[in-house]
Design a protein around this motif. Sequence first.
Motif, mmCIF file in Angstrom:
data_model
loop_
_atom_site.group_PDB
_atom_site.id
_atom_site.type_symbol
_atom_site.label_atom_id
_atom_site.label_comp_id
_atom_site.label_asym_id
_atom_site.label_seq_id
_atom_site.Cartn_x
_atom_site.Cartn_y
_atom_site.Cartn_z
ATOM 1 N N HIS A 76 1.141 -1.537 -0.439
ATOM 2 C CA HIS A 76 0.032 0.026 0.137
ATOM 3 C C HIS A 76 0.539 0.969 -0.069
ATOM 4 O O HIS A 76 2.109 1.055 0.111
ATOM 5 C CB HIS A 76 -0.795 0.356 1.671
ATOM 6 C CG HIS A 76 -1.782 -1.188 1.550
ATOM 7 N ND1 HIS A 76 -3.234 -0.908 2.077
ATOM 8 C CD2 HIS A 76 -2.585 -1.563 0.365
ATOM 9 C CE1 HIS A 76 -4.046 -1.713 2.033
ATOM 10 N NE2 HIS A 76 -3.369 -2.095 1.054
ATOM 11 N N MET A 87 -5.110 5.958 0.898
ATOM 12 C CA MET A 87 -4.096 4.660 1.347
ATOM 13 C C MET A 87 -4.564 4.408 0.154
ATOM 14 O O MET A 87 -6.278 3.978 0.072
ATOM 15 C CB MET A 87 -4.254 3.815 2.668
ATOM 16 C CG MET A 87 -3.412 3.161 3.132
ATOM 17 S SD MET A 87 -3.322 2.234 4.315
ATOM 18 C CE MET A 87 -4.954 1.227 3.616
ATOM 19 N N HIS A 109 3.801 0.908 2.241
ATOM 20 C CA HIS A 109 4.125 0.044 3.439
ATOM 21 C C HIS A 109 3.633 -1.535 3.160
ATOM 22 O O HIS A 109 2.715 -1.186 2.084
ATOM 23 C CB HIS A 109 4.011 0.905 4.661
ATOM 24 C CG HIS A 109 2.108 1.049 4.834
ATOM 25 N ND1 HIS A 109 1.738 1.907 3.806
ATOM 26 C CD2 HIS A 109 0.903 0.022 4.886
ATOM 27 C CE1 HIS A 109 -0.167 2.314 4.117
ATOM 28 N NE2 HIS A 109 -0.100 0.904 4.368
ATOM 29 N N MET A 111 0.677 -4.670 4.087
ATOM 30 C CA MET A 111 -0.867 -3.940 4.504
ATOM 31 C C MET A 111 -0.620 -5.778 4.944
ATOM 32 O O MET A 111 -0.786 -6.667 3.297
ATOM 33 C CB MET A 111 -1.448 -3.520 4.101
ATOM 34 C CG MET A 111 -2.586 -3.615 4.291
ATOM 35 S SD MET A 111 -3.475 -1.674 5.870
ATOM 36 C CE MET A 111 -5.259 -2.276 5.422
ATOM 37 N N PRO B 77 -3.923 1.126 9.073
ATOM 38 C CA PRO B 77 -2.612 0.717 10.101
ATOM 39 C C PRO B 77 -1.461 1.572 9.494
ATOM 40 O O PRO B 77 -0.365 1.073 10.731
ATOM 41 C CB PRO B 77 -2.523 -0.661 8.582
ATOM 42 C CG PRO B 77 -2.599 0.276 7.623
ATOM 43 C CD PRO B 77 -3.897 1.030 7.852
#
Lengths: 145, 202
Positions: A76, A87, A109, A111, B77
């Motif tokens: 992501h 995102m 990142h 996920m 997150p």
Amino acid sequence: MLRCKLPAATVMAVCILIGACGSEPQPPLVATDIVIIEAMPGKQMTAGYLSLTNHSNAAISITNVSSPEFESVEIHESLLDDGVAKMRRITELSIPANTTITLERGGKHLMLMRPTGTSSQVTLSFQSGDSTLLSVRAPFTPRNN
Amino acid sequence: MGPKNLLFAIVLGSALAAGVFVATKLNRPPELQTGFIVPLPNALPDFSLLDQSGGLVNADTFRGQWDLVFFGFTNCPDICPTTLQVLANARRELIDSGATTVPRIVLVSVDPERDTPEVLGQYVNYFGEGNLGVTGTLEGIKTLTGALGIYFEKSPTDDGYGVDHSAAVLVINPDGEFSALFSAPHLIASFVHDLPIIMGDD
Ligand SMILES: [Cu+2]
């Protein structure tokens, strides 16, 4: 004269040894600084951060990431668009030749979604199409606050 | 060094000293780094929401202390936990540096559908004691965000949805007024530097 030839022969031998070491194939894709954050209590997802270095002379494209410890792993990217946090999923991560890409907080990142168990370690496999480029294993890192 | 050069040195020296003096004067009050003080503080609207224990949250909840308010959701997150961690760390640094005024951290959910008080409670309590989680009806949330200029919108994903949301952190003063804001990206050092100035505690 003889005394001079001896060191030359030694140097030759060392060169051959180094040559042998150097010919060991270096993996084209290497992961460093792997930080997989422990999921927060009650949450079914968490984030992972790492650096990926492409040591080869051709671009590498990652099209899938998988882990036995999670039902689903996606790449992501968090972005700030005029003050709005968004995102979005990246379906293909391309790493140019001889380049390092860093997945970090507030940016690209991993996920990791729906843990399959309570393992303290996580294994990640990076694939390009059907071929696995790299498998790494790392412990979960507690979110340090 | 001739007399002319000496004079030049003295003039230059006093000019530098004067410059430093003026700069020191101008630096009071110290400048904010990423914080911005709202020229006319805004009172909060009439709204009715819930805290993480299911108790009532309304405009009065924001009176009596300084609050740092972030809007986010627990299924986020990266940005949300990173921001809450920055706020928690900044708060701890303020306490460690002996600040007399320390703000409360508030997370207002922009995903009230999934963020029940219980879910939100687990999340905000993870970042320290005394944090406030706010959720409730979507209308209640929209009343609050609308008045504060906070945007949020669902964004579909392959297996559900995420929520795009304004990333600013708002400062609510003890009169319950929106009085300052911090724009993203958020840095611990900026909060530690700016908050005492904003709260009049420098
Ligand atoms: Cu993500």
